[in-house]
Enzyme design. Sequence first.
Site, PDB file in Angstrom:
ATOM      1  CG  ASN A  83      -1.760   1.202   1.367  1.00 34.94           C
ATOM      2  OD1 ASN A  83      -1.814   2.020   0.451  1.00 34.94           O
ATOM      3  ND2 ASN A  83      -2.434   1.329   2.500  1.00 34.94           N
ATOM      4  CE  LYS A 123      -0.435   3.379   4.610  1.00 34.48           C
ATOM      5  NZ  LYS A 123      -0.395   3.510   6.060  1.00 34.48           N
ATOM      6  CG  HIS A 125      -6.094   1.762   4.641  1.00 35.64           C
ATOM      7  ND1 HIS A 125      -5.680   2.807   5.428  1.00 35.64           N
ATOM      8  CD2 HIS A 125      -5.087   0.852   4.650  1.00 35.64           C
ATOM      9  CE1 HIS A 125      -4.465   2.535   5.889  1.00 35.64           C
ATOM     10  NE2 HIS A 125      -4.082   1.364   5.436  1.00 35.64           N
ATOM     11  CD  GLU A 138      -3.350   5.573   6.347  1.00 32.81           C
ATOM     12  OE1 GLU A 138      -3.223   5.608   5.120  1.00 32.81           O
ATOM     13  OE2 GLU A 138      -2.505   5.027   7.100  1.00 32.81           O
ATOM     14  N   GLY A 172       1.892   2.302  10.831  1.00 33.62           N
ATOM     15  CA  GLY A 172       2.847   3.401  10.736  1.00 33.62           C
ATOM     16  C   GLY A 172       3.451   3.804  12.070  1.00 33.62           C
ATOM     17  CB  SER A 203       4.497  -1.700  12.290  1.00 32.53           C
ATOM     18  OG  SER A 203       4.120  -0.340  12.506  1.00 32.53           O
TER      19      SER A 203
HETATM   20  P1  PGA Z   1       2.425   0.368   7.724  1.00 29.29           P
HETATM   21  O1  PGA Z   1       0.972   0.582   6.999  1.00 29.29           O
HETATM   22  O2  PGA Z   1       2.996  -0.879   7.150  1.00 29.29           O
HETATM   23  O3  PGA Z   1       3.201   1.603   7.343  1.00 29.29           O
HETATM   24  O4  PGA Z   1       2.158   0.264   9.186  1.00 29.29           O
HETATM   25  C1  PGA Z   1       0.135  -0.509   6.752  1.00 29.29           C
HETATM   26  C2  PGA Z   1      -1.128  -0.024   6.083  1.00 29.29           C
HETATM   27  O5  PGA Z   1      -1.611   1.064   6.415  1.00 29.29           O
HETATM   28  O6  PGA Z   1      -1.688  -0.714   5.205  1.00 29.29           O
END
Ligand code: PGA
Length: 244
Positions: free
Chosen positions: A6, A8, A93, A95, A169, A206
Amino acid sequence: MLFAANWKMHIGPGEARQFLDRFLALDAPRPGRTVAFFPPAVSIEAVAARLAGHDHLSVGAQDVHWEPQGAFTGAISVALARGAGAAAVLVGHSERRHVFGETDAETGRKVQAVLAGGLQAVLCVGEQLIERDEGKTRGVVERQLRAALAGVEPSADLVIAYEPVWAIGTGRNASPGDANEVHGAIREVLADLGLPRTTPVLYGGSVKPGNAAALLAESEIDGVLVGGASLDPESWAEICAAGG
Ligand code: PGA
């Protein structure tokens, strides 16, 4: 196993081509493994073009609107995503839910639209930290699944991604055992909804080269959805080589 990147709001079309040149030089196809890229909408076409002929690699959209067309400035429809080369769409997602205020009902409409449009729906679910601390993880995930999947046919091209919001994140990931337990609970809800227990369930939050193998070793974890560590071709290729 499914390894989903992803990206983003990172990596434009030119950078995407460079990323994939590097990634393809590092990665070897593995039986039973698919790698999917979810770039920003403007890069879907460039990624699709670069991946043509690589059957184990695919591209998807990070979000779509549920309407087929219309006055929805800034949004893309399922047909537009498909036309650019997308084979899948991330839906719900965290977000989208927590930054953009998307509701459970809206994620449900999006799942329906994605499936009706012939693409794979990758439905993301997961609890916030306060919900975990209050012991509500199972309830939250169950509510999100039921709202998004009501009426979905057992034959639907569906993937679930469990992403605890507090692990996205932040550098904190759920322990492999904790994630495995939630994945088991997700499968119970799927079965109750008449959907196959074999529906792939990914873990996200993460994931890094250093923890991917331990997560993928868990029986209920069928792959990973990765943000930050998928932005670098070396670390992404390393993650994609984990899990046997
Ligand atoms: P991250 O994000 O690996 O940076 O924690 C995962 C995601 O939001 O799909």
